[in-house]
Design an enzyme around this catalytic site. Structure first.
Site, short mmCIF file in Angstrom:
data_model
loop_
_atom_site.label_atom_id
_atom_site.label_comp_id
_atom_site.label_asym_id
_atom_site.label_seq_id
_atom_site.Cartn_x
_atom_site.Cartn_y
_atom_site.Cartn_z
N GLN A 69 -7.49 -0.05 3.94
CA GLN A 69 -8.33 -0.64 5.00
C GLN A 69 -9.70 -1.08 4.49
O GLN A 69 -10.38 -1.87 5.14
CB GLN A 69 -8.53 0.37 6.14
N CYS A 95 4.95 5.61 19.24
CA CYS A 95 6.18 6.09 19.85
C CYS A 95 7.20 6.34 18.76
O CYS A 95 7.79 5.42 18.23
CB CYS A 95 6.71 5.05 20.83
N GLY A 98 0.81 -1.21 0.00
CA GLY A 98 0.00 0.00 0.00
C GLY A 98 0.85 1.27 0.00
O GLY A 98 0.51 2.25 -0.67
N SER A 99 1.95 1.24 0.73
CA SER A 99 2.80 2.45 0.81
C SER A 99 3.34 2.81 -0.57
O SER A 99 3.31 3.98 -0.96
CB SER A 99 3.97 2.22 1.77
N SER A 152 -3.62 -3.08 -0.36
CA SER A 152 -2.51 -3.86 0.16
C SER A 152 -2.98 -5.28 0.42
O SER A 152 -4.13 -5.50 0.81
CB SER A 152 -2.01 -3.23 1.46
N ASN A 170 -7.51 3.91 9.20
CA ASN A 170 -6.90 2.75 9.83
C ASN A 170 -6.96 2.79 11.36
O ASN A 170 -6.87 1.76 12.01
CB ASN A 170 -5.45 2.61 9.37
N HIS A 173 -1.63 -7.57 2.65
CA HIS A 173 -1.52 -8.13 4.00
C HIS A 173 -2.59 -7.65 4.97
O HIS A 173 -2.68 -8.14 6.09
CB HIS A 173 -0.11 -7.92 4.57
N THR A 231 10.92 -7.68 -11.34
CA THR A 231 10.42 -9.04 -11.54
C THR A 231 9.15 -9.25 -10.72
O THR A 231 9.10 -8.88 -9.54
CB THR A 231 11.50 -10.06 -11.13
C1 LIG Z 1 -1.34 -0.45 6.22
C2 LIG Z 1 -1.75 0.79 5.51
C3 LIG Z 1 -0.95 1.35 4.50
C4 LIG Z 1 0.40 0.77 4.15
O1 LIG Z 1 0.28 -0.44 3.44
P1 LIG Z 1 1.55 -1.42 3.37
O2 LIG Z 1 1.12 -2.53 2.45
O3 LIG Z 1 1.82 -1.89 4.75
O4 LIG Z 1 2.67 -0.63 2.79
C5 LIG Z 1 -1.39 2.48 3.87
N1 LIG Z 1 -2.58 3.04 4.18
C6 LIG Z 1 -3.38 2.54 5.13
C7 LIG Z 1 -4.69 3.18 5.40
C8 LIG Z 1 -3.00 1.40 5.83
O5 LIG Z 1 -3.78 0.91 6.79
#
Ligand SMILES: *Cc1c(COP(=O)(O)O)cnc(C)c1O
Length: 397
Positions: A177, A323, A69-70, A197, A149, A199, A235
């Site tokens: 999310q 933190c 997602g990032s 994303s 999130n 995961h 790849t």
């Molecule tokens: C987890 C998250 C991301 C980042 O996704 P990754 O796959 O961990 O890089 C971006 N935006 C939101 C809202 C998220 O919850």
């Protein structure tokens, strides 16, 4: 272990794990090679692309797989800014975005772009009139997340999409999310770009995608080979992509059932906490909310202490305060919805999946009650509050 941190990441589901296994030691060819073993890998990638697209009503050739997602957020925002700098250098986002969006915007500000951070109401819903007021002739991009999130608030995407369309501005949404958890439709919501994303959806970490509507002209973010129609080099992560496709397929098939189950568990959890723990409040919107999200603030306690004590009881949770660099910064999301620093520091996020059970929640609430009582009994602030402001009867409720 009781896992209540599904907004941070999810367990890879058994079905997904089975689907990706062959792509490590057996079907390991580079999907872009020309021999037939590679062709079979590419066929699996393309099948995953169709599944991933179907979940949001997109065409499969509008899906570009990324490392998560990032990357998708960085790509969408930076590339849209670069491609449209002839038109203008103004971007609108919200005050409660994920750092993948906020920090990308901050980086662009250093390069001369201007960013407006539109506010949200006390439940975290974007103020549409503020968004509309922020639109200028040189606005090139609106980027607003689909669902938050931390507090789970779902944004009015169709309204934002309509506003963007009316003013001829690109609309990107960070749907990490929301993707696979609530219904999304890129056409009905007039979304030009969408990040997701794997995961957060029971697929492996390090997988994600960016949907780019056909005709939206943005450049590459990763330069190199001609993969992903020359828009995202590298790849292909065959196993990860196959996992994301399978997770998308399962999510589409089970969305309603999973959401109903999560909502039921969530509402039970919220009800028990608010009724049984004094001086607690729910953060975020009661209705416009992700099915699996609960976020609370407890007065007179530190979120971090609650987390450590929950962990000692085998419970994985998260707090609103991250933190960072040795300093405890309260969550920008909780501050944006109007919480005081004290309330923001005393927050706890519990995020569910359909795999959680009522027994797990009962155990969690029972431990949470003990933990909060114990922390309050040690708190001079709480002692002072009780002495001066409240009678015992009021505290016991
Ligand atoms: C987890 C998250 C991301 C980042 O996704 P990754 O796959 O961990 O890089 C971006 N935006 C939101 C809202 C998220 O919850």
């Amino acid at each position: 272990m009781i896992y209540l941190d599904n907004a941070a990441t999810t367990r890879v589901s058994e079905e997904v794990f089975e689907a990706i296994k062959p792509f490590f030691c057996e079907q390991y060819a580079n999907p872009s090679a020309i021999y037939s073993a590679a062709g079979r890998c590419m066929a699996a990638v393309e099948a995953a692309r169709r599944q991933a697209a179907a979940l949001v009503g997109a065409q499969s050739n509008e899906i570009y797989f990324t490392s998560g997602g990032s990357e998708a957020d960085n790509w969408a925002i930076r590339a849209a800014a670069e491609a449209n700098q002839g038109k203008g250098r103004h971007i609108i986002t919200s005050a409660i975005e994920h750092h993948a969006v906020l920090h990308t915007c901050k980086a662009l500000e250093k390069q001369g772009y201007e960013v407006t951070y539109a506010g949200v109401d006390e439940n975290g819903v974007l103020r549409l009139e503020e968004l509309e007021r922020a639109i200028r002739p040189d606005t090139i991009l609106i980027t607003v997340m689909a669902a938050n999130n931390e507090i789970g608030t779902i944004q009015p995407l169709a309204e934002i999409g309509a506003l963007a369309k009316k003013h001829g501005i690109l609309f990107h949404t960070d749907a990490v999310q929301a993707y696979g958890h609530i219904p999304l439709d890129v056409d009905a919501m007039q979304i030009d770009m969408l990040s997701a994303s794997g995961h957060k959806l029971h697929a492996p970490k390090g997988t994600g995608l960016l949907y780019i509507r056909r005709g939206v002209k943005i450049g590459s973010f990763i330069y190199g080979g001609a993969q992903e129609r020359s828009r995202r080099a590298g790849t292909l992560n065959t196993a990860g992509i196959v996992g994301m496709g399978e997770a998308a397929r399962l999510a589409r098939e089970r969305m309603e059932e999973n959401a109903r189950r999560e909502r039921e568990l969530r509402d039970y959890l919220i009800s028990r906490v608010l009724h049984e723990i004094p001086y607690s409040r729910l953060n975020g919107d009661a209705d416009r909310r992700l099915p699996g999200n609960a976020n609370f603030s407890f007065r007179f306690v530190e979120g971090e202490s609650v987390l450590i004590l929950l962990d000692q009881q085998g419970i994985c949770a998260s707090s609103g305060s991250a933190c960072t660099s040795g300093a405890l910064d309260p969550s920008h999301v909780l501050l944006a919805i109007g919480l005081t620093h004290e309330a923001a520091h005393g927050s706890l996020r519990l995020t569910l999946s359909a795999e959680n059970t009522r027994e797990e929640l009962d155990y969690t609430v029972d431990r949470l009650k003990e933990i909060i009582k114990r922390l309050r009994d040690m708190s001079p602030l709480y002692e002072d509050f009780r002495k001066h402001n409240r009678t015992e009867a009021e505290y016991v409720q």
